[in-house]
Scaffold this active site. Structure first.
Site, PDB file in Angstrom:
ATOM      1  N   HIS A 240      77.301  51.237  31.525  1.00 43.49           N
ATOM      2  CA  HIS A 240      77.583  50.282  32.615  1.00 43.49           C
ATOM      3  C   HIS A 240      78.875  49.497  32.359  1.00 43.49           C
ATOM      4  O   HIS A 240      79.775  49.467  33.194  1.00 43.49           O
ATOM      5  CB  HIS A 240      76.439  49.267  32.738  1.00 43.49           C
ATOM      6  CG  HIS A 240      75.082  49.850  32.887  1.00 43.49           C
ATOM      7  ND1 HIS A 240      74.652  50.473  34.032  1.00 43.49           N
ATOM      8  CD2 HIS A 240      74.018  49.882  32.034  1.00 43.49           C
ATOM      9  CE1 HIS A 240      73.400  50.859  33.888  1.00 43.49           C
ATOM     10  NE2 HIS A 240      72.997  50.515  32.688  1.00 43.49           N
TER      11      HIS A 240
HETATM   12  C1  BDR Z   1      73.824  45.464  32.863  1.00 44.13           C
HETATM   13  O1  BDR Z   1      72.721  44.773  32.286  1.00 44.13           O
HETATM   14  C2  BDR Z   1      72.870  44.693  30.891  1.00 44.13           C
HETATM   15  O2  BDR Z   1      71.673  44.971  30.239  1.00 44.13           O
HETATM   16  C3  BDR Z   1      73.969  45.636  30.516  1.00 44.13           C
HETATM   17  O3  BDR Z   1      74.691  45.138  29.414  1.00 44.13           O
HETATM   18  C4  BDR Z   1      74.810  45.725  31.752  1.00 44.13           C
HETATM   19  O4  BDR Z   1      75.808  44.730  31.768  1.00 44.13           O
HETATM   20  C5  BDR Z   1      73.294  46.698  33.556  1.00 44.13           C
HETATM   21  O5  BDR Z   1      72.397  46.348  34.561  1.00 44.13           O
END
Ligand code: BDR
Ligand code: CA
Length: 311
Positions: A240
């Site tokens: 992500h």
């Molecule tokens: C986002 O949520 C966090 O757990 C990750 O680091 C990322 O930024 C994904 O939904």
């Protein structure tokens, strides 16, 4: 010339991978790292940011701690995914003894104000620090060249569904009031949400991990530990936050839809749900956001690999 970038993070396995990518990318100069409570409590995410930077020879990059809790709602972590230390139990000590004394939101403002219209802020955690910066410094949104956010799920692809709840993505769900403040500013904004970051073509699998293991750099070795933790528990490692950073490196990796973005702040089952109103015109308190609607996952992964395996 390299663009100055600040990263607002909540490390977090994928935040740490974004830091690695940032440090190995000549298009940008990582000038500031600020931390926010998100994947873990603030003390933990700050310590993790310091651990990663110091381990990778970047102890000169200032780190400032920000918000320990969302603007209005109580804090919830994501240690179930990222491990008890929020960094997959990686064996990396903390070296530096001091972080910045000033609050993250003030340093973010200073970062933007030092070169209005030129600098990029990438936020890969809940938007609490960014919202505070905008609330305390009303002129800040128009000073940024761009704010790039990892957050939201807009239903633009089959992957654009919630990961915290049926509707909401974690970062936005954690602090929807902060997202509201940011979405109602006139900051030039690019959003990289689950619509593209949950596309499996842009995630690391066991084959990618084997390739990463061929790397000899500190960055490659740290990435192996982080990715291995995620794959051993979740089958693949979602990227992500590195994908959000990649929007500052190579825009052509993405397709975008544009319009106003909206967020549900109510504390009901739709909390943190995000909407894109495509085609809506810019107004004085709303810019046109660009929301990623497609990604060339294999090309992104090649970019990441080349940055940590070469040179
Ligand atoms: C986002 O949520 C966090 O757990 C990750 O680091 C990322 O930024 C994904 O939904
Ligand atoms: Ca994150």
């Amino acid at each position: 010339m390299a663009v100055s970038v600040a990263l607002d993070v909540d490390p977090g396995i994928d935040d740490a991978l974004a830091l690695i990518l940032a440090l190995r990318s000549p298009e940008i100069r990582l000038a500031l790292v600020t931390t926010v409570a998100g994947n873990g409590p603030l003390v933990m995410t700050t310590r993790n940011a310091v651990r990663v930077l110091d381990h990778l020879g970047a102890a000169h990059i200032p780190v400032a701690a920000g918000a320990a809790a969302p603007l209005e709602k109580p804090f919830h972590g994501a240690l179930n995914y990222h491990g008890p230390d929020a960094l997959g139990g990686v064996d990396v000590p903390e070296r530096r003894t001091h972080i910045e004394a000033r609050a993250a939101h003030d340093l973010l403002f200073n970062f933007a104000a030092a070169a209005p219209g030129e600098r990029i802020l990438v936020a890969t955690g809940p938007l609490t620090n960014v919202a505070r910066a905008f609330q305390c410094h009303e002129e800040m949104p128009s000073m940024l060249r761009e704010l790039i956010i990892m957050g939201g799920a807009f239903g633009l692809t089959p992957f654009g569904k919630g990961n915290q709840t049926r509707y909401a993505e974690f970062n936005i769900w954690q602090d929807p009031d902060a997202a509201y403040t940011v979405f109602h500013s006139d900051v030039p904004m690019t959003i990289v949400g689950l619509d593209v970051t949950n596309d499996p073509s842009g995630a690391f699998d066991a084959t990618d991990l084997a390739r990463l293991r061929t790397g000899t750099s500190r960055e490659a070795k740290l990435a192996v530990t982080l990715v291995n933790y995620a794959i051993s528990r979740h089958e693949y490692c979602a990227l992500h936050d590195p994908l959000a950073l990649a929007a500052a490196l190579d825009r052509s990796l993405f397709e975008f839809a544009t319009g106003h973005v909206e967020v549900v702040t109510r504390d009901d089952e739709q909390r943190g749900r995000t909407f894109l109103h495509e085609g809506a015109p810019a107004t004085s308190d709303r810019c046109i956001a660009r929301v990623a609607s497609g990604v060339d996952g294999p090309r992104f992964k090649r970019l990441f690999m080349s940055r940590v395996l070469e040179g």
